[in-house]
Design a protein around this motif. Structure first.
Motif: not given
Length: 218
Positions: A109-124
């Motif tokens: 799911d492209s939307e989930l993939a993009a959200t996961a990338r953002d979330n991981l980045q925010r979590a360092g």
């Protein structure tokens, strides 16, 4: 201790330890990773509750104890290359990344993939590579893997994935049909040999892209 830290402490003590997650290093990752960063804003109150949390497009996050146990039972040591299938919001990937050297995450799911990338980045979390791909095929170009983890349930684990393990490598998946599913650990024991061990009963939403056995009606 702020509200989130207190909730995280309670989650570990009340939900995760009683589920036989007792390895110190695994508990350390769970205690430090801010799960609220992986939960949609509208469901922040559910960040540390023992429940599935809705995500976009009908997907959901598994309860924390299930993600915790999947990560724990892979028995990672910090040196492994891991394939994670069904990235969702990125939380399971982040847990695994805390115990591995490198994680490749596959999400359809492209939307989930993009959200996961953002979330991981925010979590360092910097050692996860989230890719838009059909997880049922794995990532043969990056194989073999020390470990593979599926972030949802399947009717059966495809041979294609088992073949992407190193000899001695392990795959964790929740296998079966609702309402009877079991978290199962597969180990590659030789070039053409695998063993499997049923570990604990649970249920989880289906992963996309995996085939269902045909059900004959007589």
């Amino acid at each position: 201790m702020n509200t989130h830290e207190q909730a995280r402490f309670n989650m570990v003590e009340q939900q995760i330890r009683p589920w036989q997650v007792l390895d110190k290093a695994a508990l350390n990752v769970l205690s430090q990773l801010p799960r609220e960063l992986f939960v949609p804003q509208v469901y922040q109150a559910l960040a540390y509750t023992d429940t599935e949390v809705p995500l976009t497009n009908g997907h959901s996050m598994l309860p924390p104890r299930v993600d915790a146990r999947l990560m724990h039972d892979l028995e990672l040591t910090g040196t492994e290359k891991v394939l994670a299938i069904g990235v969702g919001s990125g939380y399971l990937c982040a847990l695994v990344a805390g115990r591995a050297q490198r994680v490749i995450g596959l999400e359809m799911d492209s939307e989930l993939a993009a959200t996961a990338r953002d979330n991981l980045q925010r979590a360092g979390v910097t050692n996860v590579d989230v890719r838009l791909a059909d997880g049922s095929q794995g990532a043969a170009g990056d194989a073999p893997f020390d470990a593979i983890v599926l972030g949802g349930s399947v009717a059966e684990v495809p041979q294609a994935l088992l073949k992407q393990l190193k000899v001695g490598g392990r795959l964790m998946a929740i296998v079966g049909q609702d309402p009877v599913m079991c978290a199962t650990l597969f180990t590659r024991t030789g070039d053409a040999a695998w063993s499997s061990k049923a570990l604990w009963d649970t249920t989880a939403p289906r992963l996309q892209g995996f085939t269902e056995p045909s059900r004959f009606q007589f």
